[in-house]
Design a protein around this motif. Structure first.
Motif, PDB file in Angstrom:
ATOM      1  N   SER A  78       1.184  82.602 -15.244  1.00 27.49           N
ATOM      2  CA  SER A  78       1.825  81.725 -16.208  1.00 27.49           C
ATOM      3  C   SER A  78       0.964  81.554 -17.467  1.00 27.49           C
ATOM      4  CB  SER A  78       2.077  80.370 -15.542  1.00 27.49           C
ATOM      5  OG  SER A  78       2.363  79.409 -16.507  1.00 27.49           O
ATOM      6  N   LEU A  79      -0.300  81.208 -17.280  1.00 29.84           N
ATOM      7  CA  LEU A  79      -1.156  80.866 -18.425  1.00 29.84           C
ATOM      8  C   LEU A  79      -1.563  82.092 -19.234  1.00 29.84           C
ATOM      9  CD1 LEU A  79      -3.461  78.315 -16.549  1.00 29.84           C
ATOM     10  CD2 LEU A  79      -1.659  77.769 -18.201  1.00 29.84           C
ATOM     11  N   PHE A 119       7.235  79.996 -10.190  1.00 25.57           N
ATOM     12  CA  PHE A 119       7.630  81.223  -9.494  1.00 25.57           C
ATOM     13  C   PHE A 119       9.126  81.414  -9.646  1.00 25.57           C
ATOM     14  CE2 PHE A 119       3.868  79.791  -7.104  1.00 25.57           C
ATOM     15  CZ  PHE A 119       3.107  80.951  -7.112  1.00 25.57           C
ATOM     16  N   GLU A 120       9.545  82.677  -9.623  1.00 28.03           N
ATOM     17  CA  GLU A 120      10.976  82.953  -9.513  1.00 28.03           C
ATOM     18  C   GLU A 120      11.287  82.996  -8.024  1.00 28.03           C
ATOM     19  OE1 GLU A 120      12.544  86.266 -11.826  1.00 28.03           O
ATOM     20  OE2 GLU A 120      14.111  86.453 -10.299  1.00 28.03           O
ATOM     21  N   VAL A 121      11.765  81.870  -7.507  1.00 33.34           N
ATOM     22  CA  VAL A 121      11.925  81.721  -6.059  1.00 33.34           C
ATOM     23  C   VAL A 121      13.235  82.348  -5.593  1.00 33.34           C
ATOM     24  CG1 VAL A 121      12.012  80.073  -4.151  1.00 33.34           C
ATOM     25  CG2 VAL A 121      10.653  79.546  -6.196  1.00 33.34           C
ATOM     26  N   ARG A 122      13.128  83.221  -4.586  1.00 31.47           N
ATOM     27  CA  ARG A 122      14.326  83.844  -4.015  1.00 31.47           C
ATOM     28  C   ARG A 122      14.365  83.557  -2.518  1.00 31.47           C
ATOM     29  NH1 ARG A 122      14.464  89.618  -7.210  1.00 31.47           N
ATOM     30  NH2 ARG A 122      14.340  88.740  -9.303  1.00 31.47           N
ATOM     31  N   PRO A 123      15.156  82.559  -2.112  1.00 29.41           N
ATOM     32  CA  PRO A 123      15.223  82.204  -0.692  1.00 29.41           C
ATOM     33  C   PRO A 123      15.875  83.321   0.119  1.00 29.41           C
ATOM     34  CG  PRO A 123      16.150  80.472  -2.090  1.00 29.41           C
ATOM     35  CD  PRO A 123      15.984  81.679  -2.946  1.00 29.41           C
ATOM     36  N   LEU A 124      15.361  83.516   1.326  1.00 29.27           N
ATOM     37  CA  LEU A 124      15.903  84.558   2.210  1.00 29.27           C
ATOM     38  C   LEU A 124      16.519  83.924   3.448  1.00 29.27           C
ATOM     39  CD1 LEU A 124      13.008  87.201   2.205  1.00 29.27           C
ATOM     40  CD2 LEU A 124      15.258  87.420   1.095  1.00 29.27           C
TER      41      LEU A 124
END
Ligand SMILES: Nc1ccn([C@@H]2O[C@@H]3COP(=O)(O)O[C@H]3[C@H]2O)c(=O)n1
Ligand SMILES: [Zn+2]
Ligand SMILES: [Zn+2]
Length: 251
Positions: A78-79, A119-124
């Protein structure tokens, strides 16, 4: 397409001679980290790999040797790079990963208030194979580890089983091989003591030789050197060596 595996480390949670048991899978088209523990940033540094060279991460469970490096990864991405790493995680772990693990270090009022801010969170969904990145398809298999703490082993590309920390489950291993076309098993091993939350070497040695021949041991303690030659038909996975999955692990 050739799938390559490189373990960042093959050590148990408290090992001092090996890094945390985290993996890098490279399909040739994309790179996926399996877990990202406390020692992952240092392991990558020693391997000469930039921490930013990844397409996605998948998390098996929320012990520090599997997620402790996410804070550094998230902040640095990010930074320094203005990017959100793609983070695959079982839907049941999304909230605990933020509320019980990452929020303490990463929360920043108005800036970082939820995991999706960094984060680009992608639940499974468990028991359902999903294409995570080009060339890597993963099914989460719920396996027992700590009571009340969800943990998911991985079935990769319908041929490679990767145990999360789990108690001995010979029925699952047999079923994967006999009914699901599994060709190699990367399995954690606890060398000493009772197997309350892990699978012990003695338990794995009780498996038939044809199953043992498919097993590569990982997540081991510092005592591993004195166990060479004592692991039956099972091979010991080496950290940071690059394995061709088909040629070297399935052989
Ligand atoms: N009930 C428990 C809980 C934890 N532990 C130890 O703590 C470690 C956390 O990371 P791990 O890799 O799951 O291994 C666990 C045990 O060594 C343990 O031995 N028994
Ligand atoms: Zn562990
Ligand atoms: Zn664990």
């Amino acid at each position: 397409m050739t799938l390559k595996l490189q373990m960042l480390g093959t050590g148990s949670a408290f090992a001092k001679t090996h890094y945390n048991n985290n993996a890098l899978l490279d399909s040739g088209e994309a790179k996926l980290f399996i877990d990202f523990g406390t020692t992952a940033p240092l392991a990558l540094h020693h391997m000469g790999l930039p921490i930013t060279d990844l397409d996605a991460i998948i998390i098996t469970h929320i012990h520090a040797d599997h997620v402790g490096g996410l804070e550094e990864l998230g902040f640095r991405m990010s930074l320094i790079h203005g990017r959100k790493p793609v983070l695959y995680v079982a839907e049941a772990l999304v909230e605990p990963l933020w509320e019980q693990t990452l929020k303490g270090g990463m929360y920043q009022k108005g800036m970082i208030e939820r995991m999706g801010d960094i984060f680009e969170v992608r639940p499974l969904v468990p028991d359902q194979a999903t294409d995570l990145v080009p060339g890597i398809r993963v099914e989460l298999i719920p396996t027992k580890h700590i009571p009340g703490k969800d943990s998911y082993s991985l079935f990769i590309n319908e041929r490679l089983f990767y145990s999360a920390d789990m108690t001995f489950n010979p029925e699952l291993l047999t079923k994967l091989v006999q009914e699901r076309g599994c060709r190699a098993i990367l399995h954690e091993v606890q060398l000493l003591g009772e197997g309350a939350v892990h699978t012990t070497l003695d338990e794995l040695l009780s498996l038939p030789p044809e199953l043992q021949q498919m097993i590569h041991l990982m997540h081991y303690g510092d005592e591993i050197e004195s166990f060479r030659g004592c692991t039956g038909e099972m091979r010991i996975l080496e950290q940071q060596r690059i394995y061709d999955v088909e040629q070297e692990l399935e052989a």
